[in-house]
Motif scaffolding. Structure first.
Motif, mmCIF file in Angstrom:
data_model
loop_
_atom_site.group_PDB
_atom_site.id
_atom_site.type_symbol
_atom_site.label_atom_id
_atom_site.label_comp_id
_atom_site.label_asym_id
_atom_site.label_seq_id
_atom_site.Cartn_x
_atom_site.Cartn_y
_atom_site.Cartn_z
ATOM 1 N N GLY A 101 0.822 -1.214 0.000
ATOM 2 C CA GLY A 101 0.000 0.000 0.000
ATOM 3 C C GLY A 101 0.847 1.251 0.000
ATOM 4 O O GLY A 101 0.870 2.002 -0.973
ATOM 5 N N PRO A 102 1.599 1.513 1.091
ATOM 6 C CA PRO A 102 2.414 2.734 1.115
ATOM 7 C C PRO A 102 3.650 2.667 0.225
ATOM 8 O O PRO A 102 4.173 3.698 -0.176
ATOM 9 C CB PRO A 102 2.835 2.835 2.596
ATOM 10 N N VAL A 121 -17.966 -1.132 -2.419
ATOM 11 C CA VAL A 121 -16.658 -0.747 -2.937
ATOM 12 C C VAL A 121 -16.029 0.392 -2.132
ATOM 13 O O VAL A 121 -14.807 0.462 -1.985
ATOM 14 C CB VAL A 121 -16.748 -0.379 -4.437
ATOM 15 N N GLY A 122 -16.854 1.285 -1.597
ATOM 16 C CA GLY A 122 -16.305 2.380 -0.799
ATOM 17 C C GLY A 122 -15.566 1.878 0.426
ATOM 18 O O GLY A 122 -14.501 2.404 0.793
ATOM 19 N N ARG A 123 -16.116 0.843 1.059
ATOM 20 C CA ARG A 123 -15.452 0.273 2.222
ATOM 21 C C ARG A 123 -14.131 -0.378 1.836
ATOM 22 O O ARG A 123 -13.132 -0.273 2.551
ATOM 23 C CB ARG A 123 -16.358 -0.754 2.894
ATOM 24 N N GLN A 124 -14.104 -1.049 0.674
ATOM 25 C CA GLN A 124 -12.873 -1.707 0.231
ATOM 26 C C GLN A 124 -11.778 -0.692 -0.103
ATOM 27 O O GLN A 124 -10.614 -0.872 0.253
ATOM 28 C CB GLN A 124 -13.160 -2.583 -0.992
ATOM 29 N N ILE A 125 -12.155 0.387 -0.789
ATOM 30 C CA ILE A 125 -11.174 1.403 -1.143
ATOM 31 C C ILE A 125 -10.680 2.130 0.104
ATOM 32 O O ILE A 125 -9.511 2.519 0.198
ATOM 33 C CB ILE A 125 -11.776 2.392 -2.155
ATOM 34 N N GLY A 126 -11.545 2.302 1.092
ATOM 35 C CA GLY A 126 -11.154 3.012 2.307
ATOM 36 C C GLY A 126 -10.351 2.180 3.294
ATOM 37 O O GLY A 126 -9.698 2.729 4.194
ATOM 38 N N GLU A 127 -10.368 0.850 3.119
ATOM 39 C CA GLU A 127 -9.700 -0.022 4.093
ATOM 40 C C GLU A 127 -8.212 0.288 4.278
ATOM 41 O O GLU A 127 -7.716 0.276 5.411
ATOM 42 C CB GLU A 127 -9.894 -1.476 3.676
ATOM 43 N N MET A 179 -7.852 1.731 -5.415
ATOM 44 C CA MET A 179 -7.336 1.027 -4.239
ATOM 45 C C MET A 179 -5.808 0.963 -4.270
ATOM 46 O O MET A 179 -5.142 1.135 -3.245
ATOM 47 C CB MET A 179 -7.914 -0.387 -4.182
ATOM 48 N N ALA A 180 -5.253 0.727 -5.463
ATOM 49 C CA ALA A 180 -3.807 0.542 -5.582
ATOM 50 C C ALA A 180 -3.032 1.819 -5.291
ATOM 51 O O ALA A 180 -1.935 1.773 -4.728
ATOM 52 C CB ALA A 180 -3.465 0.011 -6.970
ATOM 53 N N VAL A 181 -3.583 2.969 -5.693
ATOM 54 C CA VAL A 181 -2.839 4.230 -5.520
ATOM 55 C C VAL A 181 -3.242 4.981 -4.255
ATOM 56 O O VAL A 181 -2.732 6.070 -3.995
ATOM 57 C CB VAL A 181 -3.021 5.153 -6.742
ATOM 58 N N ALA A 182 -4.131 4.407 -3.446
ATOM 59 C CA ALA A 182 -4.682 5.106 -2.291
ATOM 60 C C ALA A 182 -3.606 5.712 -1.393
ATOM 61 O O ALA A 182 -3.727 6.845 -0.926
ATOM 62 C CB ALA A 182 -5.580 4.162 -1.485
ATOM 63 N N LEU A 183 -2.537 4.968 -1.136
ATOM 64 C CA LEU A 183 -1.519 5.404 -0.171
ATOM 65 C C LEU A 183 -0.245 5.903 -0.855
ATOM 66 O O LEU A 183 0.824 5.915 -0.256
ATOM 67 C CB LEU A 183 -1.195 4.252 0.782
ATOM 68 N N ASN A 184 -0.382 6.340 -2.113
ATOM 69 C CA ASN A 184 0.751 6.903 -2.861
ATOM 70 C C ASN A 184 1.977 5.987 -2.848
ATOM 71 O O ASN A 184 3.055 6.370 -2.378
ATOM 72 C CB ASN A 184 1.145 8.274 -2.297
#
Length: 337
Positions: A101-102, A121-127, A179-184
């Motif tokens: 993730g990070p 999907v919102g819950r999955q992306i926010g996890e 989801m893949a880019v969520a945490l840069n």
């Protein structure tokens, strides 16, 4: 919930990802076989490296090794995988999970399988925000909505409550990218990210990946067998065959003047080289079974230029100058394009 620590960012001249001599063995009905054999490559932030080759050449196995998601039947048996200068193969499972993730992230080719069918999907992306940044459920949901907006999901606040099967294939792929880019992450691995999508949607997904890479200065490893995508999107290319690297270098140079017969065969197979009324050009034969890879050159059974030395001795990956290498005994003797 406390946030998790990850290795500090490296110096600017350190590759975001550095794979050296990677070997992966696979347990099959025929016994143990070598699926990835001595693969090496590196990629810096802001650049795209493509792993190119036919199905079964070891591209996805290499990618799964990097992110630590190998099937239980497969084991990394040699080499190093360095992110931020740290060898992940020497880390504990807990330490490796902190990278997911990070630092390292992956976009799979089958979005419907990769997404959880029973969670909105919102819950999955926010996890990832809850796991790595300790955000509350409400805060994570807002982050998810922001990401859904960025990747082009219409009406994101309402659709965050929807389930994966309620989205089209292209929209599901956008969700996976969110989801893949969520945490840069420093490194994004895209494993055949446009498989089974129509041509227009493929172009949209590749454009989205490019824009996100530019925004976030990510290193991207693109797994594909699509020569056009490599030519348009990648800076560098690693051509794989039978689990080995047979040629690598800057895309422009490799495609303009390939130094391995396999690379040349792939390029000659592009339909634009076809002649009306004649069969489409193609590399003859098929890749060897992993249990029957020849001891000499891995491409010998399909090579139109095979020599006796090719049968007896496996060619090493030799530098050709200008950041290029090829594993061919006669690479310097091949006619130039």
């Amino acid at each position: 919930m406390t946030t998790t620590a990850v290795p500090s960012p490296p110096r600017a001249d350190t590759p975001a990802l550095d794979v050296e001599g990677l070997c992966v063995d696979l347990t099959t009905h025929a016994g143990r076989v070598r699926a990835v054999d001595g693969v090496s490559f590196s990629v810096h932030r802001g650049r795209t490296l493509a792993l190119l080759g036919e199905s079964g050449c070891g591209k996805s196995m290499t990618a799964l090794s990097v992110v630590g998601l190998l099937d239980p039947a497969a084991d990394v048996t040699g080499g190093a995988i360095r992110v931020r200068g740290n060898d992940t193969l020497r880390m504990s499972p807990t330490e490796r999970r902190k990278l997911a993730g990070p630092v390292l992230s992956i976009v799979f080719q089958d979005a419907l399988t990769a997404l959880n069918p029973v969670q909105p999907v919102g819950r999955q992306i926010g996890e990832p925000f809850r796991i790595h940044q300790g955000l509350s459920r409400r805060q994570a949901q807002e982050k998810a909505i922001e990401l859904m907006t960025r990747v082009g999901i219409p009406e994101p606040r309402q659709r965050a409550r929807a389930y994966p099967h309620q989205f089209s294939g292209g929209m599901r792929q956008r969700l996976l990218i969110a989801m893949a880019v969520a945490l840069n992450p420093d490194v994004l691995i895209a494993d055949e990210p446009t498989t089974a999508l129509d041509t227009t949607v493929q172009a949209q997904i590749m454009r989205l990946l490019r824009d996100l890479q530019d925004e976030r200065d990510m290193a991207v490893v693109l797994i594909t067998h699509d020569l056009a995508v490599v030519a348009q999107r990648a800076d560098d290319v690693v051509v794989m065959y039978a689990g080995t690297v047979v040629e690598n270098g800057p895309v422009r140079d490799v495609f303009a003047d390939p130094r391995h017969p396999y690379t040349r065969g792939l390029l000659d197979s592009v339909p634009e080289h076809a002649v009306r009324g004649r069969p489409l050009p193609a590399v003859p034969g098929s890749p060897p079974e992993l249990s029957a890879v020849p001891s000499g050159c891995v491409f010998q059974d399909r090579c139109p230029l095979v020599h006796e030395r090719c049968i007896q001795e496996r060619p090493p990956l030799r530098p050709l100058g200008d950041k290029r290498s090829a594993a061919c005994h006669i690479s310097e003797e091949l006619p130039h394009a």
